[in-house]
Motif scaffolding. Structure first.
Motif, PDB file in Angstrom:
ATOM      1  N   VAL A   1      26.317  -6.564  -3.322  1.00  0.00           N
ATOM      2  CA  VAL A   1      27.313  -6.169  -2.322  1.00  0.00           C
ATOM      3  C   VAL A   1      26.653  -5.697  -1.032  1.00  0.00           C
ATOM      4  CG1 VAL A   1      29.035  -5.536  -4.052  1.00  0.00           C
ATOM      5  CG2 VAL A   1      27.471  -3.793  -3.198  1.00  0.00           C
ATOM      6  N   ARG A   2      27.349  -5.977   0.060  1.00  0.00           N
ATOM      7  CA  ARG A   2      27.058  -5.344   1.350  1.00  0.00           C
ATOM      8  C   ARG A   2      28.212  -4.389   1.609  1.00  0.00           C
ATOM      9  NH1 ARG A   2      28.612  -7.112   6.294  1.00  0.00           N
ATOM     10  NH2 ARG A   2      28.994  -9.226   5.502  1.00  0.00           N
ATOM     11  N   THR A   3      27.912  -3.155   1.935  1.00  0.00           N
ATOM     12  CA  THR A   3      28.957  -2.126   1.979  1.00  0.00           C
ATOM     13  C   THR A   3      29.247  -1.663   3.401  1.00  0.00           C
ATOM     14  OG1 THR A   3      27.404  -0.287   1.707  1.00  0.00           O
ATOM     15  CG2 THR A   3      28.230  -1.324  -0.306  1.00  0.00           C
ATOM     16  N   ARG A   4      30.453  -1.074   3.556  1.00  0.00           N
ATOM     17  CA  ARG A   4      30.839  -0.423   4.808  1.00  0.00           C
ATOM     18  C   ARG A   4      30.699   1.100   4.703  1.00  0.00           C
ATOM     19  NH1 ARG A   4      35.464  -4.027   4.221  1.00  0.00           N
ATOM     20  NH2 ARG A   4      35.264  -5.814   5.637  1.00  0.00           N
ATOM     21  N   GLY A   5      30.510   1.584   3.523  1.00  0.00           N
ATOM     22  CA  GLY A   5      30.372   3.012   3.267  1.00  0.00           C
ATOM     23  C   GLY A   5      29.606   3.194   1.977  1.00  0.00           C
TER      24      GLY A   5
ATOM     25  N   ARG B   1      35.440  -0.378   0.935  1.00  0.00           N
ATOM     26  CA  ARG B   1      34.026  -0.085   1.234  1.00  0.00           C
ATOM     27  C   ARG B   1      33.124  -1.299   1.025  1.00  0.00           C
ATOM     28  NH1 ARG B   1      32.888   4.545  -2.795  1.00  0.00           N
ATOM     29  NH2 ARG B   1      34.460   3.322  -3.941  1.00  0.00           N
ATOM     30  N   ILE B   2      33.640  -2.347   0.416  1.00  0.00           N
ATOM     31  CA  ILE B   2      32.851  -3.553   0.178  1.00  0.00           C
ATOM     32  C   ILE B   2      33.121  -4.549   1.302  1.00  0.00           C
ATOM     33  CG2 ILE B   2      32.404  -5.457  -1.402  1.00  0.00           C
ATOM     34  CD1 ILE B   2      31.543  -2.711  -2.472  1.00  0.00           C
ATOM     35  N   ALA B   3      32.057  -4.919   2.033  1.00  0.00           N
ATOM     36  CA  ALA B   3      32.207  -5.856   3.145  1.00  0.00           C
ATOM     37  C   ALA B   3      31.977  -7.302   2.715  1.00  0.00           C
ATOM     38  CB  ALA B   3      31.224  -5.499   4.260  1.00  0.00           C
ATOM     39  N   ALA B   4      31.075  -7.511   1.788  1.00  0.00           N
ATOM     40  CA  ALA B   4      30.782  -8.853   1.287  1.00  0.00           C
ATOM     41  C   ALA B   4      30.202  -8.714  -0.112  1.00  0.00           C
ATOM     42  CB  ALA B   4      29.801  -9.580   2.199  1.00  0.00           C
TER      43      ALA B   4
ATOM     44  N   GLY C   1      34.748  -9.976   5.854  1.00  0.00           N
ATOM     45  CA  GLY C   1      34.933 -10.027   7.300  1.00  0.00           C
ATOM     46  C   GLY C   1      35.276 -11.424   7.759  1.00  0.00           C
ATOM     47  N   MET C   2      34.577 -12.416   7.223  1.00  0.00           N
ATOM     48  CA  MET C   2      34.861 -13.796   7.564  1.00  0.00           C
ATOM     49  C   MET C   2      36.228 -14.216   7.059  1.00  0.00           C
ATOM     50  SD  MET C   2      32.282 -15.080   9.252  1.00  0.00           S
ATOM     51  CE  MET C   2      32.440 -16.850   9.000  1.00  0.00           C
ATOM     52  N   ALA C   3      36.588 -13.731   5.850  1.00  0.00           N
ATOM     53  CA  ALA C   3      37.883 -14.087   5.287  1.00  0.00           C
ATOM     54  C   ALA C   3      39.024 -13.523   6.130  1.00  0.00           C
ATOM     55  CB  ALA C   3      37.983 -13.556   3.854  1.00  0.00           C
TER      56      ALA C   3
END
Length: 252
Positions: free
Chosen positions: A158-162, A220-223, A248-250
């Motif tokens: 995962v790539r996270t936002r938090g 909190r999950i970006a990808a 984000g792309m979606a």
């Protein structure tokens, strides 16, 4: 001299103590294996391998996440590179209680921090491999007695936002499996786990879809990438599924 750029050149397999945040204990001390690399432009004959080791040893005796992020910046500066890459692999231990007797045992999970930097743009991901039990719905449907089941590995990157706890990623995966796996089970626990798995059959497709749905719902999950491999108990092969999504792309 061949005028060819190299995408990555560096060192692999160097061990170093690390500190990791632990939801129950505050922090956990473990040992990580580092892979470190930089890009190399064609006009450089080679890179300075010893500088990777110097960078690791120049930080605290126990490297933490903040050190990891600083090392990303440092490797491109010290090695005069346009891009850098670090992977930090380590075992992470959780104390688990058996579902009936409450017997305590430690379970280890393989975790990795993966960082990349190009110019001033840095990005990092976390990967956790979670062993679980999967029981085949088809086998259950066609059999008068029992159903084949096996250990499965679900890898979540995962790539996270938090901030997201390692424990949360593990819990999300285990909730979608036929059953979690435990380090220690007494007879009453074995009965419970066997029957629980029978009541919660999962195809490999079910595993990845269930985990993906949880990650889709988590802001909190970006990808993410979710991979599941079932080590089949009655076949001479594994079965596999993968879902990848950049939220984000979606949204765009």
């Amino acid at each position: 001299m061949r005028r060819i750029d190299i995408d990555r050149v560096g060192i692999k397999g160097i061990l170093h103590p690390v500190r990791v945040r632990d939801r129950s204990l505050g922090e956990q001390h473990t040992i990580a294996r580092f892979d470190m690399a930089v890009s190399l432009l064609h006009h450089f004959k080679g890179t300075h391998m010893s500088r990777f080791v110097e960078i690791i040893n120049g930080h605290d005796r126990e490297i933490d996440v903040a050190s990891f992020e600083a090392m990303l910046v440092e490797i491109v500066e010290r090695l005069e590179a346009e891009a850098g890459y670090i992977e930090m692999h380590f075992p992470y231990f959780l104390e688990k209680r058996a579902p009936v007797t409450g017997a305590k045992s430690l379970m280890d999970y393989q975790v990795a921090l993966i960082g990349e930097i190009a110019g001033t743009k840095a990005a990092s991901r976390i990967k956790v491999i979670v062993p679980v039990t999967s029981l085949c719905p088809c086998s259950k449907a066609i059999s008068e007695r029992g159903a084949h089941n096996q250990r499965s590995h679900v890898a979540v990157t995962v790539r996270t936002r938090g901030f997201v706890w390692i424990e949360e990623l593990i819990e999300w995966v285990e909730a979608e499996a036929s059953s979690p796996i435990y380090g220690l089970l007494k007879r009453a626990d074995e009965k419970y786990v066997t029957e629980y798995a029978y009541d919660h059959p999962r195809f490999v497709e079910d595993l990845v879809r269930g985990v993906a749905a949880r990650l889709d719902a988590e802001p909190r999950i970006a990808a993410y990438a979710v991979e599941a491999e079932n080590f089949e108990s009655i076949h001479n092969h594994s079965v596999y599924a993968l879902i990848e999504r950049d939220k984000g792309m979606a949204a765009a």
